[in-house]
Design an enzyme around this catalytic site. Sequence first.
Site, short mmCIF file in Angstrom:
data_model
loop_
_atom_site.label_atom_id
_atom_site.label_comp_id
_atom_site.label_asym_id
_atom_site.label_seq_id
_atom_site.Cartn_x
_atom_site.Cartn_y
_atom_site.Cartn_z
N TYR A 1 7.43 -2.87 -0.08
CA TYR A 1 8.09 -3.83 0.80
C TYR A 1 7.03 -4.80 1.32
O TYR A 1 5.98 -4.38 1.79
CB TYR A 1 8.74 -3.09 1.98
N ASP B 1 -1.45 -5.97 0.21
CA ASP B 1 -0.66 -6.07 1.43
C ASP B 1 -1.09 -4.93 2.33
O ASP B 1 -0.67 -3.78 2.17
CB ASP B 1 0.84 -5.97 1.08
N LYS C 1 0.86 -6.14 12.13
CA LYS C 1 0.87 -4.95 12.98
C LYS C 1 -0.39 -4.81 13.85
O LYS C 1 -0.49 -5.46 14.87
CB LYS C 1 1.14 -3.71 12.13
N1 HOZ Z 1 10.95 -2.60 8.26
C1 HOZ Z 1 10.18 -2.11 9.34
C2 HOZ Z 1 9.38 -0.93 8.98
N2 HOZ Z 1 8.76 -0.91 7.73
C3 HOZ Z 1 11.06 -1.81 10.52
C4 HOZ Z 1 10.65 -2.61 11.65
C5 HOZ Z 1 11.51 -2.46 12.89
O1 HOZ Z 1 12.68 -2.12 12.81
O2 HOZ Z 1 10.99 -2.73 13.95
#
Ligand code: HOZ
Length: 423
Positions: free
Chosen positions: A144, A239, A267
């Site tokens: 992802y 990434d 992050k």
């Molecule tokens: N897609 C995010 C984790 N890989 C989720 C982020 C969120 O819901 O804050």
Amino acid sequence: MKHERSSELFELSKKYIPGGVNSPVRAFRAVGCDPVFIDHGKGDRVFDVDGNEYIDYVTSWGPLILGHANEMVLEAVSKAAAKGLTFGAPTGVEYEVAELITEMIPSIEKIRMVNSGTEAVMSAIRVARGYTGRDYIVKFIGCYHGHSDGLLVKAGSGAMTESKPDSAGVPSGYAEYTLLADYNDLDSVQKLFDEYKDKIAAVVVEPVAANMGVVPPLPGFLEGLRRITEENDALLIFDEVITGFRLAAGGAQQLYGIQADITTLGKIIGGGMPVGAYGGRKEIMDKVAPTGSVYQAGTLSGNPVAMTAGLTTLRTLKDNPGIYERLEAKGAKLEAAYKAKFGDRACVNRVGSIMSAFFTPEKVIDYDTAVTSNTEAFGRYFRYMLENGIYIAPSQFEAMFMSDALTDEDVDRTIEVLNGYEL
Ligand code: HOZ
């Protein structure tokens, strides 16, 4: 545990926000219960609006490596905020963060700040295309890289959780330039390079996949990607939105001894505030406007308050290598407990402070093996942990994140709760 106020807030939110949440996995749809609404956090704990307390293994999905409401970060942020929240003009703190990152991740010689990991990867790919003059990119099934159009193809994270790895609304023309390979399978990458000779701009990869659950690279996989991209004059994009500053001060690149051409970050780089970044070799990054012809911009990019949160966090990590040793020790203890508890019923994958327990007897090495997991069984385990004060990601296909604020007592408490789970 009572969740009355959370339920009320969820009903109200659903009236005004799609699914009641601002990011899909938070809706808890994959785990068969409603979400808890958080009131505040401190250290390794979060507290919900009904007054329940949890040991937190989500830590805002990774940024809070120092824990919630860290005093040093809060103090620095308050001082920065008092000077003004945003100027849309350069401030000194931006070069300080940039300089520090180039020291911590040597493959990055120049870096551009953005506001999220999604923006970082989207921009990195544009630069890779601009630099190489090629259009195709290779991504791995189950990885992802945010929700930009060309990357929402066989994507992990929420897309995988909702069993919709391809999003509606992505024109087929965009996705056409995204070629798919299997994680940990170099042959699948080589085949694409043979078929699309001199047409592939870059390979983008999570050096440790963490959005189909945690899937570490098999020995030789990252080295192979480095070799194949070099042989084909394509760029290698790591990434490191999740792994950056988490697996080591220099990220996965330091841990595995591989240098990427472009690295994307998010992050932890924002210390809990919205920041992303992409950086790499000078000659690549000088392609970015205003030096070069690849356009990318943003009013809140390099925001001084967010930069200050990031700078304080990154300095703390750089100056305290003991943090990584502590995280490794806590991770190893939890891993051993999970393995003892589940035996052959689960595959426990961990690298440092990120971990997943997949409810499958298979060894999980890629998307196909990850989806053999029994998501019903995960949901039952999730609900049990939550009701017993342990807050983990509400999806089989996300990671558990540990923070330096996680105390040994809380690790022991987590293991005690885990051991009470009836299989
Ligand atoms: N897609 C995010 C984790 N890989 C989720 C982020 C969120 O819901 O804050």
